[in-house]
Design an enzyme around this catalytic site. Sequence first.
Site, mmCIF file in Angstrom:
data_model
loop_
_atom_site.group_PDB
_atom_site.id
_atom_site.type_symbol
_atom_site.label_atom_id
_atom_site.label_comp_id
_atom_site.label_asym_id
_atom_site.label_seq_id
_atom_site.Cartn_x
_atom_site.Cartn_y
_atom_site.Cartn_z
ATOM 1 N N ASP A 16 -1.982 10.983 -2.109
ATOM 2 C CA ASP A 16 -2.351 9.938 -3.067
ATOM 3 C C ASP A 16 -2.647 10.504 -4.434
ATOM 4 O OD1 ASP A 16 -2.918 8.668 -0.317
ATOM 5 O OD2 ASP A 16 -2.817 7.027 -1.774
ATOM 6 N N ARG A 21 0.852 -1.199 0.000
ATOM 7 C CA ARG A 21 0.000 0.000 0.000
ATOM 8 C C ARG A 21 0.884 1.245 0.000
ATOM 9 N NH1 ARG A 21 1.949 1.734 3.957
ATOM 10 N NH2 ARG A 21 0.805 3.676 3.724
ATOM 11 N N ASN A 34 -5.480 12.581 0.462
ATOM 12 C CA ASN A 34 -4.574 11.758 1.277
ATOM 13 C C ASN A 34 -5.415 11.014 2.305
ATOM 14 O OD1 ASN A 34 -1.852 10.900 1.938
ATOM 15 N ND2 ASN A 34 -2.096 12.036 3.834
HETATM 16 O O1 MRU Z 1 -4.617 3.474 2.094
HETATM 17 P P1 MRU Z 1 -3.122 3.627 2.060
HETATM 18 O O2 MRU Z 1 -2.447 3.081 3.271
HETATM 19 O O3 MRU Z 1 -2.541 3.104 0.763
HETATM 20 O O4 MRU Z 1 -2.921 5.200 2.073
HETATM 21 C C1 MRU Z 1 -1.647 5.730 2.101
HETATM 22 C C2 MRU Z 1 -1.616 7.194 2.218
HETATM 23 O O5 MRU Z 1 -2.636 7.847 2.315
HETATM 24 C C3 MRU Z 1 -0.290 7.857 2.111
HETATM 25 O O6 MRU Z 1 -0.257 9.024 2.873
HETATM 26 C C4 MRU Z 1 -0.013 8.209 0.644
HETATM 27 O O7 MRU Z 1 -0.216 7.093 -0.172
HETATM 28 C C5 MRU Z 1 1.345 8.733 0.440
HETATM 29 S S1 MRU Z 1 2.539 7.454 0.640
HETATM 30 C C6 MRU Z 1 4.059 8.100 0.341
#
Ligand code: MRU
Length: 345
Positions: free
Chosen positions: A236, A47, A246
């Site tokens: 994201d 993730r 995010n």
């Molecule tokens: O749902 P996730 O754990 O994939 O979400 C991750 C995030 O929101 C992070 O802050 C984002 O992907 C940036 S990672 C460098």
Amino acid sequence: MKGVKIIEWLGDRIRLIDQTRLPHEEVYLELSDYRDLASAIKEMRIRGAPAIGIAAAYGMALGAQEIEASSKVEFLTKLRPVSETLSATRPTAVNLFWALERMNSVAEKGDDVAQIKAALVGEAKRIDAENNEANRRLSLYGAELIRDGFAILTHCNTGALATAGYGTALGVIRMAKEQGKNIHVFVSETRPLLQGARLTAWELRKYDIPFTLIADTMSGHFLSKGRIDCAIVGADRIASNGDVANKIGTYNLAVLAMENGVPFYVAAPTSTIDLSIASGDGIPIEERSAKEVTHIQGIAIAPIGVAVENPAFDITPHRYISAIITEKGVIREPYVERLRKAVGE
Ligand code: MRU
């Protein structure tokens, strides 16, 4: 990260650390079918926006290996479902679509089947290496904003686990520490899936960076008491106007940071910027299973059958963001032209 490879290409399979098992178990998965990789992304075994992009790029290379085709046209037709399966995993992180687009374009430009298969592996490795380089560069730029003695609030996990590289927001924090700055990190636990408590805490321990874990609901308290000098989060997807998608809860932090006069930074590589979207309103927000809210690590915490909503991300309007830290430099308002320039358009 020393001794831990987040994503590794092994020629005929992909090796991943299973992030759902951290922090108590370091379990690796070896996947030789791209469909299993797609499931691993959906289930968040891997993730974080940049890591999802890199995993999907290797997934394309993996899916390509199993294709038997006697012409380029036949090969490209058979490659389409691989790309579609991977792109249907998680909708918000634009790095996924960005990486798949790069992979598809390499395939389309190729000569013959054997050459394309090799070129896809090469491109996935390039995406992986470029991401790590971008992480380091943005971390260097970001570390200039961190002063000795700073207490830094961060949310979710944005380190090696989320990037298969040096990290974004957590990369900035790592870099500040490597530069010898005396810093302290406040880590919000990040309900519902606890990426802060499980993953960021695990990483910070490995880097020997001092931190305090807080429940998400405590951030306003610490911001209002003057205990936080700045907040840094990842992204994201960043729209052309600088609005940021995010992890859910980021918006709360940004509003509280502004209310308390605390700078709020977003750190992300330019592959997270989506110039095709004008503002945060256009960013698709992933809705995940109700069970992530009603249960913690498999244990029910709410009455059975309650109504639940579980958006995995929120939008922080750009007016709350003090700066966006990229590998091209630290970008401040006006975002529209400066983001466009950073992406190179
Ligand atoms: O749902 P996730 O754990 O994939 O979400 C991750 C995030 O929101 C992070 O802050 C984002 O992907 C940036 S990672 C460098």
